[in-house]
Design an enzyme around this catalytic site. Structure first.
Site, PDB file in Angstrom:
ATOM      1  N   PHE A  17       0.844  -1.204   0.000  1.00 52.27           N
ATOM      2  CA  PHE A  17       0.000   0.000   0.000  1.00 52.27           C
ATOM      3  C   PHE A  17       0.880   1.256   0.000  1.00 52.27           C
ATOM      4  O   PHE A  17       0.833   2.076  -0.934  1.00 52.27           O
ATOM      5  CB  PHE A  17      -0.908  -0.089   1.238  1.00 52.27           C
ATOM      6  CG  PHE A  17      -1.614   1.166   1.637  1.00 52.27           C
ATOM      7  CD1 PHE A  17      -2.307   1.932   0.704  1.00 52.27           C
ATOM      8  CD2 PHE A  17      -1.615   1.572   2.975  1.00 52.27           C
ATOM      9  CE1 PHE A  17      -2.983   3.087   1.094  1.00 52.27           C
ATOM     10  CE2 PHE A  17      -2.287   2.712   3.371  1.00 52.27           C
ATOM     11  CZ  PHE A  17      -2.955   3.481   2.431  1.00 52.27           C
ATOM     12  N   ASN A  38       8.587  -9.277  -2.058  1.00 60.31           N
ATOM     13  CA  ASN A  38       8.420 -10.724  -2.269  1.00 60.31           C
ATOM     14  C   ASN A  38       6.949 -11.091  -2.465  1.00 60.31           C
ATOM     15  O   ASN A  38       6.614 -12.262  -2.617  1.00 60.31           O
ATOM     16  CB  ASN A  38       9.037 -11.540  -1.123  1.00 60.31           C
ATOM     17  CG  ASN A  38       8.337 -11.290   0.198  1.00 60.31           C
ATOM     18  OD1 ASN A  38       7.469 -10.430   0.290  1.00 60.31           O
ATOM     19  ND2 ASN A  38       8.715 -12.031   1.226  1.00 60.31           N
ATOM     20  N   GLY A  42       2.268  -7.846  -0.296  1.00 56.90           N
ATOM     21  CA  GLY A  42       2.189  -6.859  -1.381  1.00 56.90           C
ATOM     22  C   GLY A  42       1.296  -7.404  -2.489  1.00 56.90           C
ATOM     23  O   GLY A  42       0.976  -8.592  -2.517  1.00 56.90           O
ATOM     24  N   LYS A  98      11.486 -11.346  11.059  1.00 57.44           N
ATOM     25  CA  LYS A  98      12.702 -11.393  10.232  1.00 57.44           C
ATOM     26  C   LYS A  98      12.859 -10.130   9.383  1.00 57.44           C
ATOM     27  O   LYS A  98      13.953  -9.578   9.275  1.00 57.44           O
ATOM     28  CB  LYS A  98      12.695 -12.648   9.344  1.00 57.44           C
ATOM     29  CG  LYS A  98      13.032 -13.903  10.147  1.00 57.44           C
ATOM     30  CD  LYS A  98      12.885 -15.164   9.323  1.00 57.44           C
ATOM     31  CE  LYS A  98      14.096 -15.435   8.469  1.00 57.44           C
ATOM     32  NZ  LYS A  98      13.985 -16.767   7.810  1.00 57.44           N
ATOM     33  N   TYR A 152       5.527  -7.676  15.697  1.00 59.24           N
ATOM     34  CA  TYR A 152       5.626  -6.465  14.859  1.00 59.24           C
ATOM     35  C   TYR A 152       6.275  -5.340  15.656  1.00 59.24           C
ATOM     36  O   TYR A 152       7.239  -4.718  15.209  1.00 59.24           O
ATOM     37  CB  TYR A 152       4.214  -6.064  14.417  1.00 59.24           C
ATOM     38  CG  TYR A 152       4.153  -4.874  13.492  1.00 59.24           C
ATOM     39  CD1 TYR A 152       4.688  -4.933  12.209  1.00 59.24           C
ATOM     40  CD2 TYR A 152       3.516  -3.692  13.887  1.00 59.24           C
ATOM     41  CE1 TYR A 152       4.589  -3.843  11.348  1.00 59.24           C
ATOM     42  CE2 TYR A 152       3.421  -2.599  13.030  1.00 59.24           C
ATOM     43  CZ  TYR A 152       3.962  -2.681  11.765  1.00 59.24           C
ATOM     44  OH  TYR A 152       3.865  -1.607  10.913  1.00 59.24           O
ATOM     45  N   LYS A 156       9.976  -3.690  14.934  1.00 64.04           N
ATOM     46  CA  LYS A 156      10.139  -2.287  14.530  1.00 64.04           C
ATOM     47  C   LYS A 156      10.996  -1.539  15.545  1.00 64.04           C
ATOM     48  O   LYS A 156      11.761  -0.632  15.179  1.00 64.04           O
ATOM     49  CB  LYS A 156       8.768  -1.621  14.387  1.00 64.04           C
ATOM     50  CG  LYS A 156       7.975  -2.110  13.181  1.00 64.04           C
ATOM     51  CD  LYS A 156       8.576  -1.633  11.850  1.00 64.04           C
ATOM     52  CE  LYS A 156       7.670  -1.934  10.666  1.00 64.04           C
ATOM     53  NZ  LYS A 156       8.247  -1.514   9.392  1.00 64.04           N
ATOM     54  N   TYR A 166      23.580   2.260  13.087  1.00 64.49           N
ATOM     55  CA  TYR A 166      24.271   2.539  11.817  1.00 64.49           C
ATOM     56  C   TYR A 166      24.536   4.039  11.661  1.00 64.49           C
ATOM     57  O   TYR A 166      25.544   4.442  11.095  1.00 64.49           O
ATOM     58  CB  TYR A 166      23.451   2.011  10.623  1.00 64.49           C
ATOM     59  CG  TYR A 166      23.877   0.623  10.201  1.00 64.49           C
ATOM     60  CD1 TYR A 166      23.698  -0.454  11.059  1.00 64.49           C
ATOM     61  CD2 TYR A 166      24.477   0.392   8.970  1.00 64.49           C
ATOM     62  CE1 TYR A 166      24.106  -1.725  10.698  1.00 64.49           C
ATOM     63  CE2 TYR A 166      24.889  -0.881   8.594  1.00 64.49           C
ATOM     64  CZ  TYR A 166      24.695  -1.935   9.460  1.00 64.49           C
ATOM     65  OH  TYR A 166      25.111  -3.189   9.091  1.00 64.49           O
ATOM     66  N   THR A 182      -2.901   4.854   8.544  1.00 67.81           N
ATOM     67  CA  THR A 182      -3.023   5.531   7.249  1.00 67.81           C
ATOM     68  C   THR A 182      -3.966   4.719   6.373  1.00 67.81           C
ATOM     69  O   THR A 182      -3.995   3.483   6.480  1.00 67.81           O
ATOM     70  CB  THR A 182      -1.635   5.665   6.604  1.00 67.81           C
ATOM     71  OG1 THR A 182      -0.814   6.417   7.498  1.00 67.81           O
ATOM     72  CG2 THR A 182      -1.692   6.377   5.266  1.00 67.81           C
ATOM     73  N   ARG A 193      -7.549  -4.747   8.373  1.00 70.11           N
ATOM     74  CA  ARG A 193      -7.515  -3.482   9.102  1.00 70.11           C
ATOM     75  C   ARG A 193      -8.880  -2.817   9.046  1.00 70.11           C
ATOM     76  O   ARG A 193      -9.690  -3.089   8.171  1.00 70.11           O
ATOM     77  CB  ARG A 193      -6.410  -2.582   8.543  1.00 70.11           C
ATOM     78  CG  ARG A 193      -5.066  -3.022   9.096  1.00 70.11           C
ATOM     79  CD  ARG A 193      -3.953  -2.124   8.683  1.00 70.11           C
ATOM     80  NE  ARG A 193      -3.545  -2.393   7.320  1.00 70.11           N
ATOM     81  CZ  ARG A 193      -2.441  -1.868   6.778  1.00 70.11           C
ATOM     82  NH1 ARG A 193      -1.683  -1.054   7.478  1.00 70.11           N
ATOM     83  NH2 ARG A 193      -2.108  -2.156   5.530  1.00 70.11           N
TER      84      ARG A 193
HETATM   85  N1  UDP Z   1     -11.165  -3.092  14.475  1.00 74.98           N
HETATM   86  C1  UDP Z   1     -12.529  -3.321  14.565  1.00 74.98           C
HETATM   87  N2  UDP Z   1     -13.118  -4.109  13.618  1.00 74.98           N
HETATM   88  C2  UDP Z   1     -12.429  -4.675  12.574  1.00 74.98           C
HETATM   89  C3  UDP Z   1     -11.042  -4.410  12.482  1.00 74.98           C
HETATM   90  C4  UDP Z   1     -10.444  -3.621  13.451  1.00 74.98           C
HETATM   91  O1  UDP Z   1     -13.197  -2.835  15.487  1.00 74.98           O
HETATM   92  O2  UDP Z   1     -13.058  -5.376  11.756  1.00 74.98           O
HETATM   93  C5  UDP Z   1     -10.527  -2.227  15.489  1.00 74.98           C
HETATM   94  C6  UDP Z   1      -9.282  -2.832  16.140  1.00 74.98           C
HETATM   95  O3  UDP Z   1      -9.628  -3.634  17.251  1.00 74.98           O
HETATM   96  C7  UDP Z   1      -8.521  -1.591  16.535  1.00 74.98           C
HETATM   97  C8  UDP Z   1      -8.887  -0.569  15.442  1.00 74.98           C
HETATM   98  O4  UDP Z   1     -10.087  -1.056  14.852  1.00 74.98           O
HETATM   99  O5  UDP Z   1      -8.947  -1.107  17.771  1.00 74.98           O
HETATM  100  C9  UDP Z   1      -7.832  -0.401  14.377  1.00 74.98           C
HETATM  101  O6  UDP Z   1      -7.468  -1.663  13.929  1.00 74.98           O
HETATM  102  P1  UDP Z   1      -6.491  -1.942  12.709  1.00 74.98           P
HETATM  103  O7  UDP Z   1      -6.472  -3.419  12.489  1.00 74.98           O
HETATM  104  O8  UDP Z   1      -6.891  -1.093  11.565  1.00 74.98           O
HETATM  105  O9  UDP Z   1      -5.041  -1.472  13.142  1.00 74.98           O
HETATM  106  P2  UDP Z   1      -4.329  -1.049  14.514  1.00 74.98           P
HETATM  107  O10 UDP Z   1      -4.584   0.414  14.636  1.00 74.98           O
HETATM  108  O11 UDP Z   1      -4.909  -1.815  15.662  1.00 74.98           O
HETATM  109  O12 UDP Z   1      -2.912  -1.381  14.278  1.00 74.98           O
END
Ligand code: UDP
Length: 319
Positions: A17, A38, A42, A98, A152, A156, A166, A182, A193
């Site tokens: 994205f 890879n 993506g 990784k 994750y 990070k 570095y 975003t 998401r």
């Molecule tokens: N969330 C939700 N329903 C969904 C997917 C996500 O209520 O179907 C909520 C999730 O629990 C979080 C927020 O939306 O509190 C954002 O989730 P996302 O997976 O976008 O990324 P995050 O900000 O948690 O990394």
């Protein structure tokens, strides 16, 4: 621009994205782009429009393995490769660790060997479930290292530590951007998401799945604003981390209501269990980005979400 003075940029995660939008921006700035991905999360469709572009070269490669490029000199290495959705990193915990660790090391090694500046795509997840609100760059975070999101978050955090090592030890020109939520065209419909989840549910007339009671907050930034900030940071000489995101904060329940309103769907809301370690609040303090880069988001929520809904409507047609 003569071939000699044309900047060369490497983008890892270039079919993702953000990687694909960043590539478009770099090409528009007359960079030559070497794109690496890879394709595990993506999507080839994100880069289809670049086929035949003489300034664009795609390499299918996993950057957790050594990156070999024949170019003697590269100007910028943008390290954007990583699964980035909670569902993806639950399914791909080891590749996520990784690419944050070994992938960052390889990308830094490439920057060092080719005399390039290095730009790390880091994340608001480095703050974990934050105890300071809004989050400023000097907050060290509240991360559960052994929880499901730890793969994750810790990768990070390691990536940031490696980048600073570095910078300090090898004197590499490095930048760290901490990306907050975003959204925009080219997110995968089923990446899990909240933005693609709610929009695709609304467009299909299915219930919107709000996790927990929906009181957790997020702050959503439209992709073109973020890419602008990334480009400005890459061209700056600032080495400390910089938050990039839109401070407009809302609860997930409010977000669901907005999606229902804007799409005009008859969908209802269905409550589901809150995933483990889901951050309760998240909002960037962007005073550093404003001061150092003269950057702040411009696209309103209504405008960004309308463009994104249009994109998802079209993708669903061809799905
Ligand atoms: N969330 C939700 N329903 C969904 C997917 C996500 O209520 O179907 C909520 C999730 O629990 C979080 C927020 O939306 O509190 C954002 O989730 P996302 O997976 O976008 O990324 P995050 O900000 O948690 O990394």
């Amino acid at each position: 621009m003569s071939a000699r003075s044309q900047p060369i940029s490497v983008v890892t995660g270039a079919a993702g994205f953000l990687g694909s939008h960043l590539t478009d921006r770099l090409l528009a700035q007359d960079h030559r782009v070497i794109a690496i991905d890879n394709l595990i999360t993506g999507n080839a469709a994100n880069i289809g429009h670049l086929a035949g572009n003489e300034n664009y070269h795609f390499i299918k490669h996993n950057v957790s393995n050594f990156i070999f490029l024949p170019e003697e000199k590269i100007d910028y290495v943008f390290h954007f490769a990583s699964p980035a959705s909670p569902i993806d990193y639950l399914e791909l915990p080891i590749p996520t660790l990784k690419v944050g660790a070994l992938g960052t090391h390889n990308a830094l090694g490439l920057a060092k060997a080719k005399g390039a500046s290095f730009i790390l795509a880091s994340t608001s997840e480095t703050y974990g479930d934050p105890l300071v609100h809004p989050q400023k760059e000097d907050y060290w975070g509240n991360v559960n290292p052994i929880g499901p999101r730890g793969v994750y978050d810790e990768a990070k955090r390691f990536a940031e530590a490696m980048t600073m090592a570095y910078h300090r030890y090898h004197k590499i020109d490095t930048k760290i951007l901490r990306i907050f939520n975003t959204y925009g065209p080219r997110m995968r419909l089923r990446d899990g998401r909240v933005v693609p989840a709610f929009i695709s549910q609304a467009l299909a007339g299915r219930p919107l799945t709000v996790f927990g009671n929906g009181s957790q907050t997020r702050s959503f930034c439209y992709v073109s604003d973020l890419i602008d900030g990334i480009f400005k940071l890459a061209m700056s000489d600032f080495h400390e981390p910089v938050n990039l995101g839109n401070p407009r904060e809302m609860t997930i329940k409010q977000f669901a209501d907005e999606i229902i309103r804007i799409t005009g769907t008859k969908s209802t809301i269905e409550y589901k269990p809150l995933p483990e370690d889901d951050p309760k609040v998240r909002q960037p303090d962007i005073s550093r980005a404003k001061k150092v880069l003269g950057w702040e988001p411009r696209v309103s929520f209504e405008e960004g979400i309308t463009r994104t809904i249009k994109y998802f409507r079209e993708s669903l047609k061809s799905d």
